[in-house]
Design a protein around this motif. Structure first.
Motif, PDB file in Angstrom:
ATOM      1  N   TYR A 177       0.827  -1.203   0.000  1.00  0.00           N
ATOM      2  CA  TYR A 177       0.000   0.000   0.000  1.00  0.00           C
ATOM      3  C   TYR A 177       0.865   1.257   0.000  1.00  0.00           C
ATOM      4  N   SER A 178       1.936   1.240   0.816  1.00  0.00           N
ATOM      5  CA  SER A 178       2.686   2.480   0.996  1.00  0.00           C
ATOM      6  C   SER A 178       3.687   2.729  -0.115  1.00  0.00           C
ATOM      7  N   ARG A 179       3.820   1.775  -1.023  1.00  0.00           N
ATOM      8  CA  ARG A 179       4.760   1.978  -2.121  1.00  0.00           C
ATOM      9  C   ARG A 179       4.380   3.214  -2.938  1.00  0.00           C
ATOM     10  N   LYS A 180       3.065   3.499  -2.974  1.00  0.00           N
ATOM     11  CA  LYS A 180       2.616   4.662  -3.765  1.00  0.00           C
ATOM     12  C   LYS A 180       2.848   5.971  -3.001  1.00  0.00           C
ATOM     13  N   GLU A 181       2.967   5.890  -1.681  1.00  0.00           N
ATOM     14  CA  GLU A 181       3.139   7.108  -0.873  1.00  0.00           C
ATOM     15  C   GLU A 181       4.616   7.502  -0.865  1.00  0.00           C
ATOM     16  N   SER A 182       4.854   8.819  -0.703  1.00  0.00           N
ATOM     17  CA  SER A 182       6.262   9.223  -0.698  1.00  0.00           C
ATOM     18  C   SER A 182       6.890   9.031   0.691  1.00  0.00           C
ATOM     19  N   GLU A 183       6.075   9.147   1.744  1.00  0.00           N
ATOM     20  CA  GLU A 183       6.649   9.006   3.094  1.00  0.00           C
ATOM     21  C   GLU A 183       6.285   7.672   3.705  1.00  0.00           C
ATOM     22  N   LYS A 184       7.043   7.306   4.738  1.00  0.00           N
ATOM     23  CA  LYS A 184       6.719   6.064   5.449  1.00  0.00           C
ATOM     24  C   LYS A 184       5.354   6.219   6.098  1.00  0.00           C
ATOM     25  N   PRO A 185       4.509   5.195   6.068  1.00  0.00           N
ATOM     26  CA  PRO A 185       3.168   5.353   6.634  1.00  0.00           C
ATOM     27  C   PRO A 185       3.194   5.473   8.162  1.00  0.00           C
ATOM     28  N   LEU A 186       2.160   6.143   8.676  1.00  0.00           N
ATOM     29  CA  LEU A 186       2.036   6.359  10.113  1.00  0.00           C
ATOM     30  C   LEU A 186       2.036   5.034  10.867  1.00  0.00           C
ATOM     31  N   LEU A 187       1.344   4.048  10.259  1.00  0.00           N
ATOM     32  CA  LEU A 187       1.249   2.731  10.915  1.00  0.00           C
ATOM     33  C   LEU A 187       2.631   2.136  11.160  1.00  0.00           C
ATOM     34  N   HIS A 188       3.551   2.380  10.229  1.00  0.00           N
ATOM     35  CA  HIS A 188       4.896   1.849  10.383  1.00  0.00           C
ATOM     36  C   HIS A 188       5.549   2.439  11.633  1.00  0.00           C
ATOM     37  N   SER A 189       5.425   3.785  11.779  1.00  0.00           N
ATOM     38  CA  SER A 189       6.031   4.423  12.963  1.00  0.00           C
ATOM     39  C   SER A 189       5.375   3.912  14.227  1.00  0.00           C
ATOM     40  N   LEU A 190       4.037   3.726  14.172  1.00  0.00           N
ATOM     41  CA  LEU A 190       3.338   3.238  15.368  1.00  0.00           C
ATOM     42  C   LEU A 190       3.864   1.869  15.785  1.00  0.00           C
TER      43      LEU A 190
END
Ligand code: ASP
Length: 421
Positions: A177-190
Motif C-alpha cells: 500500500y505504501s509503495r505509492k506514498e512518498s513518506e513512510k506510513p504512520l502505521l509503520h512508525s506506530l
C-alpha cells in the motif's frame, strides 16, 4: 558487575545449591522454600516477559516484513533478499533440528517417574490445543486466522503461529500500500514505537533476571539432580556445532554457487565484523561495521549493502533461528514432552518466523523462545535453565546472524552481476 556475569554466577550458584540439596528434595522446609518463595520469583520474571510477547511479536514482524517488502526502487533487490533470507533461515533451522534430534542433548539424564507423572498432567492441558491433535489439512487451514484478535487472545494457548501469519500478511500489505506514498506510513512508525516500548519492558524484566535465574535453576536442579549439568553442556555444544555447520558449510556453498566468490577470502575479510558481533552480541550494534566492511573490503555496491544489511540486522537471523529450534527441542527432551512430526514442523516454521521477528539486541530472541515453549506444551521454567549460558550462545549466534547478512548481500550482488552477464 556486568549483567551477563551476574547471570553466570546465578546459574552456577543455583545449579550447585540445587544439586547439593537434591537428596533432600522431599524435606518439607525445602518444598516450602521452593514452592512459596523461589517459584514465585521465577514466575514474576517469566510473566514480565510473557506480557509483552503478543504486541512485540506482531510489531516486530510487521516492521521486519514491511522493510523486506517495501522495495520502492529496489524491487529486484528486495525480492531476492526476501528469497535468500527465507532459504538461509530454513536451511539453518533444519540443521539445528537434525542435530538436536541426533545428539539428543536433553535425553542424557533420566527424569524421576514421580516428576514425570506431575509433568505429564501439566503438559496434557496445553497439548489439547496443539496442532498435532488435528489432521494435517485442518492444521494448515488453521494457520490462517479467522479473527486475528481472537488469535491474539489465545496466543499463549497455541494460536501464536496464526497471529504471526497475520502479522506477516499485514506487513506485506502495508508495504504494498505504501509503495505509492512518498513518506513512510504512520502505521509503520506506530508499530516501530510499539516494538521499542516492548523492548523497554523486557529490559525492566531483565533487571530481575539474576534472581529469577537463581530461583529457576535452583528449583530445576533440586528436582533433576546433577544429570542436568551434563545435558546443558551437551546442549551448548549442539548449538555451537550447528552454527559452525551453517557458517562454514552452508555459507561456503552459497558463496561459491550464487555469489561466485571464494568463501575463504570472504570469511577472512569479515574477521573484524565477526569479532565485533561476538563481543557485542547485537546485530544492530554491529551494523556500522558490517556496512563499512561490505563496501570497503567486500566490494558490494552500496545500494545493495545498505538495504540488505540494514534490513538483515533485524530480519535475517539465521543463528537465532537455529538456536530457537535446538532450544525448544532440547527442553522438550529434558521435560520428556514427545513432539510429533506436525509439532516439529511447527517449530521449524515458527523458528524461521522468529528469525525474522527478533530484535538485533542481546537476548532479543528470549521472548520468542517462551512462546515456542508455551505452544509446544513445554514448561516455560525451562528458560531459566538456558538463561545462565545464554550470553555465550548469544555471542555465537549473533556472529552467525551478522555473517548471514553479509553472505546474503554478496548473493544479491552476485546474482545481479550474473543476470547482467
Ligand atoms: N542477539 C541477537 C542479535 O542481535 C538476537 C538474539 O538471538 O537474541 O542478533
Amino acid at each position: 558487575m556486568k549483567p551477563h556475569f551476574q547471570l553466570i554466577i546465578a546459574l552456577i550458584a543455583g545449579l550447585l545449591a540445587g544439586i547439593t540439596l537434591h537428596p533432600h528434595a522431599q524435606d518439607p522446609w525445602l518444598q516450602n522454600l521452593s514452592t512459596h518463595f523461589l517459584a514465585p520469583v521465577g514466575q514474576i520474571f517469566l510473566r514480565m516477559i510473557f506480557m509483552v510477547v503478543v504486541p512485540m511479536v506482531v510489531s516486530a514482524l510487521v516492521v521486519g516484513v514491511y522493510e523486506l517488502g517495501r522495495g520502492q526502487n529496489l524491487g529486484k533487490i528486495a525480492r531476492r533478499t526476501l528469497l535468500y533470507t527465507v532459504l538461509a533461515s530454513t536451511v539453518s533451522v533444519l540443521i539445528g533440528i537434525t542435530l538436536v534430534n541426533t545428539i539428543q542433548p536433553g535425553k542424557s539424564f533420566q527424569m524421576d517417574s514421580s516428576l514425570l507423572a506431575a509433568q505429564n498432567t501439566q503438559v496434557q492441558a496445553v497439548e489439547k490445543n496443539a496442532l498435532a491433535a488435528k489432521p494435517l489439512s485442518q492444521a494448515v487451514v488453521e494457520l490462517i486466522p479467522k479473527n486475528p484478535l481472537d488469535s491474539a487472545l489465545h496466543a499463549l494457548d497455541g494460536e501464536m503461529i496464526s497471529l504471526m501469519i497475520f502479522a506477516l500478511i499485514f506487513g506485506l500489505a502495508l508495504a504494498a500500500y505504501s509503495r505509492k506514498e512518498s513518506e513512510k506510513p504512520l502505521l509503520h512508525s506506530l508499530f516501530e514505537q510499539l516494538f521499542a516500548t516492548c523492548m523497554k519492558i523486557v529490559e525492566y524484566a531483565m533487571k530481575l533476571a539474576p534472581a529469577a535465574v537463581f530461583a529457576l535453576v535452583f528449583n530445576s536442579a533440586l528436582k533433576f539432580g546433577a544429570g542436568i549439568f551434563a545435558s546443558l553442556l551437551l546442549y551448548a555444544g549442539t548449538v555451537v556445532l550447528g552454527l559452525l555447520i551453517q557458517q562454514f558449510v552452508t555459507y561456503s556453498i552459497l558463496l561459491k554457487t550464487v555469489a561466485r566468490r571464494s568463501p575463504l577470502e570472504f570469511f577472512k575479510n569479515c574477521r573484524e565484523v565477526y569479532l565485533y558481533a561476538f563481543a557485542t552480541a547485537s546485530s544492530n550494534a554491529t551494523l556500522p561495521k558490517s556496512l563499512e566492511t561490505a563496501e570497503t573490503k567486500l566490494g558490494i555496491p552500496s545500494r545493495i549493502s545498505r538495504f540488505v544489511l540494514t534490513v538483515g540486522s533485524t530480519a535475517n537471523q539465521n543463528g537465532t533461528a537455529l538456536f530457537e529450534g535446538i532450544t525448544v527441542l532440547f527442553l522438550a527432551q529434558v521435560y520428556q514432552v514427545d513432539l510429533s512430526m506436525g509439532q516439529q514442523i511447527q517449530v521449524v516454521l515458527m523458528s524461521i518466523l522468529a528469525g525474522i521477528g527478533t530484535a538485533g539486541v542481546p537476548g532479543g530472541s528470549l521472548p520468542l523462545i517462551m512462546i515456542l515453549l508455551q505452544q509446544m506444551g513445554i514448561p516455560a521454567e525451562g528458560l531459566g535453565l538456558i538463561l545462565g549460558i545464554d550470553r555465550f550462545l548469544d555471542m555465537c549466534r549473533t556472529t552467525l546472524n551478522v555473517s548471514g547478512d553479509l553472505v546474503i548481500a554478496a548473493m544479491v550482488a552476485g546474482s545481479e552481476t550474473n543476470a547482467r552477464s
